[in-house]
Design an enzyme around this catalytic site. Sequence first.
Site, PDB file in Angstrom:
ATOM      1  N   TYR A 191      28.452 -13.888  38.315  1.00 21.82           N
ATOM      2  CA  TYR A 191      27.168 -14.558  38.097  1.00 21.82           C
ATOM      3  C   TYR A 191      26.679 -15.376  39.287  1.00 21.82           C
ATOM      4  O   TYR A 191      25.553 -15.881  39.256  1.00 21.82           O
ATOM      5  CB  TYR A 191      27.272 -15.469  36.859  1.00 21.82           C
ATOM      6  CG  TYR A 191      27.513 -14.693  35.575  1.00 21.82           C
ATOM      7  CD1 TYR A 191      26.523 -13.891  35.032  1.00 21.82           C
ATOM      8  CD2 TYR A 191      28.747 -14.742  34.935  1.00 21.82           C
ATOM      9  CE1 TYR A 191      26.743 -13.166  33.872  1.00 21.82           C
ATOM     10  CE2 TYR A 191      28.979 -14.023  33.772  1.00 21.82           C
ATOM     11  CZ  TYR A 191      27.970 -13.235  33.247  1.00 21.82           C
ATOM     12  OH  TYR A 191      28.189 -12.503  32.104  1.00 21.82           O
TER      13      TYR A 191
ATOM     14  N   HIS B 257      18.906  -9.758  33.306  1.00 24.27           N
ATOM     15  CA  HIS B 257      20.342 -10.027  33.344  1.00 24.27           C
ATOM     16  C   HIS B 257      20.744 -10.271  34.782  1.00 24.27           C
ATOM     17  O   HIS B 257      20.349  -9.501  35.677  1.00 24.27           O
ATOM     18  CB  HIS B 257      21.136  -8.849  32.777  1.00 24.27           C
ATOM     19  CG  HIS B 257      20.722  -8.517  31.388  1.00 24.27           C
ATOM     20  ND1 HIS B 257      21.040  -9.316  30.323  1.00 24.27           N
ATOM     21  CD2 HIS B 257      19.941  -7.514  30.901  1.00 24.27           C
ATOM     22  CE1 HIS B 257      20.500  -8.807  29.235  1.00 24.27           C
ATOM     23  NE2 HIS B 257      19.813  -7.721  29.558  1.00 24.27           N
TER      24      HIS B 257
HETATM   25  C1  DHK Z   1      24.787 -12.973  30.737  1.00 20.12           C
HETATM   26  C2  DHK Z   1      25.759 -13.106  29.791  1.00 20.12           C
HETATM   27  O1  DHK Z   1      26.160 -14.323  29.402  1.00 20.12           O
HETATM   28  C3  DHK Z   1      26.457 -11.939  29.200  1.00 20.12           C
HETATM   29  O2  DHK Z   1      26.845 -12.176  27.865  1.00 20.12           O
HETATM   30  C4  DHK Z   1      25.618 -10.680  29.288  1.00 20.12           C
HETATM   31  C5  DHK Z   1      24.211 -11.652  31.081  1.00 20.12           C
HETATM   32  C6  DHK Z   1      25.082 -10.489  30.711  1.00 20.12           C
HETATM   33  C7  DHK Z   1      23.725 -11.645  32.525  1.00 20.12           C
HETATM   34  O3  DHK Z   1      24.154 -10.804  33.321  1.00 20.12           O
HETATM   35  O4  DHK Z   1      22.883 -12.479  32.865  1.00 20.12           O
HETATM   36  O5  DHK Z   1      26.403  -9.568  28.914  1.00 20.12           O
END
Ligand code: DHK
Length: 149
Positions: free
Chosen positions: A25, A102
């Site tokens: 992330y 996402h």
């Molecule tokens: C964010 C999340 O918290 C996951 O549960 C999803 C998503 C993906 C993202 O890539 O922003 O699967």
Amino acid sequence: MTRPVVYVLNGPNLNLLGTPQPEIYGYETLEDVKRLCTETGQEAGLDIRFHQSNHEGALVELIHEVRTEADGIVINPAAYTHTSVAIRDALVACDFAIMEVHISNVHRREAFRHHSYVSDAATGVIAGLGVEGYAAAVRVFALHKQTEN
Ligand code: DHK
């Protein structure tokens, strides 16, 4: 002149953004994402309203509240993407464009992340561009605005 209002909605755990799984992330926080969306919106002449909730019902109610006043929604439903018929149904009740975002490329991840209940209610889907996906989604609303004029 009033500016078009675009809501940016974030689902569960995104309040922790920047700390867990940074290899997936990234290191930017949700505060950084808010700043990015606000600045991108300002450049594009949009009024950005930013929210995050860890609760499915709270997100559903927020969508109900804004459905008559918003010009668009950018939504990262996070884990609710893969589970929530309720959020999907709330989005279907909106008659403006919806961009699903996402941060990660969900299609390169576990199989349970490959299905989204939201995508068929969305105008477009952005995945895997990191937090830049939010800015791209906000800019799409500026383009929509230009083509309407
Ligand atoms: C964010 C999340 O918290 C996951 O549960 C999803 C998503 C993906 C993202 O890539 O922003 O699967």
